[in-house]
Design a protein around this motif. Structure first.
Motif, PDB file in Angstrom:
ATOM      1  N   PHE A 205      -0.915  -2.608 -25.766  1.00 56.66           N
ATOM      2  CA  PHE A 205      -0.420  -1.095 -25.277  1.00 56.66           C
ATOM      3  C   PHE A 205      -0.287  -0.199 -26.509  1.00 56.66           C
ATOM      4  O   PHE A 205      -0.749   0.895 -26.497  1.00 56.66           O
ATOM      5  CB  PHE A 205       0.935  -1.095 -24.360  1.00 56.66           C
ATOM      6  N   ASN A 206       0.439  -0.831 -27.571  1.00 57.51           N
ATOM      7  CA  ASN A 206       0.612  -0.148 -28.675  1.00 57.51           C
ATOM      8  C   ASN A 206      -0.762   0.138 -29.257  1.00 57.51           C
ATOM      9  O   ASN A 206      -1.056   1.311 -29.946  1.00 57.51           O
ATOM     10  CB  ASN A 206       1.472  -0.765 -29.689  1.00 57.51           C
ATOM     11  N   LEU A 207      -1.652  -1.021 -29.786  1.00 60.95           N
ATOM     12  CA  LEU A 207      -2.861  -0.857 -30.488  1.00 60.95           C
ATOM     13  C   LEU A 207      -3.637  -0.077 -29.717  1.00 60.95           C
ATOM     14  O   LEU A 207      -4.396   0.935 -30.451  1.00 60.95           O
ATOM     15  CB  LEU A 207      -3.463  -2.440 -30.358  1.00 60.95           C
ATOM     16  N   HIS A 208      -3.792   0.122 -28.571  1.00 61.83           N
ATOM     17  CA  HIS A 208      -4.942   0.855 -27.509  1.00 61.83           C
ATOM     18  C   HIS A 208      -4.175   2.356 -27.389  1.00 61.83           C
ATOM     19  O   HIS A 208      -4.891   3.411 -27.680  1.00 61.83           O
ATOM     20  CB  HIS A 208      -5.296   0.349 -26.211  1.00 61.83           C
ATOM     21  N   VAL A 209      -3.200   2.417 -26.861  1.00 65.30           N
ATOM     22  CA  VAL A 209      -2.549   3.858 -26.358  1.00 65.30           C
ATOM     23  C   VAL A 209      -2.096   4.659 -27.362  1.00 65.30           C
ATOM     24  O   VAL A 209      -2.149   5.914 -27.710  1.00 65.30           O
ATOM     25  CB  VAL A 209      -1.611   3.788 -25.178  1.00 65.30           C
ATOM     26  N   VAL A 210      -1.442   4.005 -28.439  1.00 65.01           N
ATOM     27  CA  VAL A 210      -0.638   4.688 -29.335  1.00 65.01           C
ATOM     28  C   VAL A 210      -1.391   4.738 -30.512  1.00 65.01           C
ATOM     29  O   VAL A 210      -1.373   5.878 -31.077  1.00 65.01           O
ATOM     30  CB  VAL A 210       0.705   4.016 -29.644  1.00 65.01           C
TER      31      VAL A 210
ATOM     32  N   LEU B 164      -3.651  -4.424 -20.858  1.00 63.07           N
ATOM     33  CA  LEU B 164      -3.436  -3.081 -20.884  1.00 63.07           C
ATOM     34  C   LEU B 164      -2.998  -2.538 -19.709  1.00 63.07           C
ATOM     35  O   LEU B 164      -2.120  -1.856 -19.316  1.00 63.07           O
ATOM     36  CB  LEU B 164      -4.503  -2.172 -21.748  1.00 63.07           C
ATOM     37  N   ALA B 165      -3.781  -2.836 -18.558  1.00 63.59           N
ATOM     38  CA  ALA B 165      -3.850  -2.268 -17.205  1.00 63.59           C
ATOM     39  C   ALA B 165      -2.341  -2.988 -16.475  1.00 63.59           C
ATOM     40  O   ALA B 165      -1.578  -2.260 -16.041  1.00 63.59           O
ATOM     41  CB  ALA B 165      -4.863  -3.103 -16.177  1.00 63.59           C
ATOM     42  N   ARG B 166      -2.135  -3.989 -17.016  1.00 66.76           N
ATOM     43  CA  ARG B 166      -0.511  -4.605 -16.700  1.00 66.76           C
ATOM     44  C   ARG B 166       0.308  -4.066 -17.328  1.00 66.76           C
ATOM     45  O   ARG B 166       1.570  -3.846 -16.710  1.00 66.76           O
ATOM     46  CB  ARG B 166      -0.815  -6.307 -16.833  1.00 66.76           C
ATOM     47  N   ALA B 167       0.255  -3.722 -18.695  1.00 69.41           N
ATOM     48  CA  ALA B 167       1.309  -2.982 -19.487  1.00 69.41           C
ATOM     49  C   ALA B 167       1.668  -1.743 -18.580  1.00 69.41           C
ATOM     50  O   ALA B 167       2.743  -1.223 -18.590  1.00 69.41           O
ATOM     51  CB  ALA B 167       1.015  -2.946 -20.973  1.00 69.41           C
TER      52      ALA B 167
END
Length: 154
Positions: A104-109, A132-135
């Motif tokens: 999540f951090n690597l992709h979204v943020v 990511l989907a599960r996060a």
């Protein structure tokens, strides 16, 4: 420190990441040739430090079925993030399972794509997408418990 707090499970772990990252930065500071690239380089060192600590201290979650996770929503996380304070978001993200939190951090943020994340974490692209989907789904559940059930543009 904010970046470290997002990647860590707790404040003490974030403090350890922060200290280790700055040790690496100070050891390699002489290698910077372009002063205008200092901040992006420092961010990259801190992200790499967080990933190294993650690998050292935690096992990656088992690979999950990407197709099974595809049905979870993909775009409304941006509206949700806009409604939370930074501190509230950090607490929610810190409570995610380790693999979910990292992806999540690597992709979204931080804006890395799935092939980059897969390479950094030593996982498949499908696992990165699935985590990511599960996060996102886990964050939506946490938001629902906080009473945030609608995600609208302001």
């Amino acid at each position: 420190m904010g970046l470290c707090r997002r990647y860590a499970r707790s404040r003490p772990e974030a403090e350890d990441m922060f200290q280790e990252g700055f040790i690496r930065i100070f050891q390699q500071l002489h290698t910077i040739e372009q002063p205008d690239r200092l901040l992006p380089w420092m961010k990259r060192v801190m992200v790499n430090t967080a990933i190294n600590i993650y690998h050292k201290n935690h096992r990656l979650q088992a690979e999950t079925d990407y197709e099974a996770a595809q049905d979870i929503g993909t775009d409304d996380h941006l509206e949700t993030l806009a409604r939370l304070s930074a501190d509230e978001l950090v607490v929610l993200v810190q409570d995610l399972p380790d693999g979910y939190r990292m992806v999540f951090n690597l992709h979204v943020v931080d804006g890395f794509n799935h092939p980059e994340i897969a390479q950094m974490l030593g996982i498949s692209e499908g696992t990165s997408k699935s985590q990511l989907a599960r996060a996102r789904a886990a964050l939506k559940e946490k938001l629902k418990k906080l009473g945030i059930v609608r995600y609208e543009h302001s």
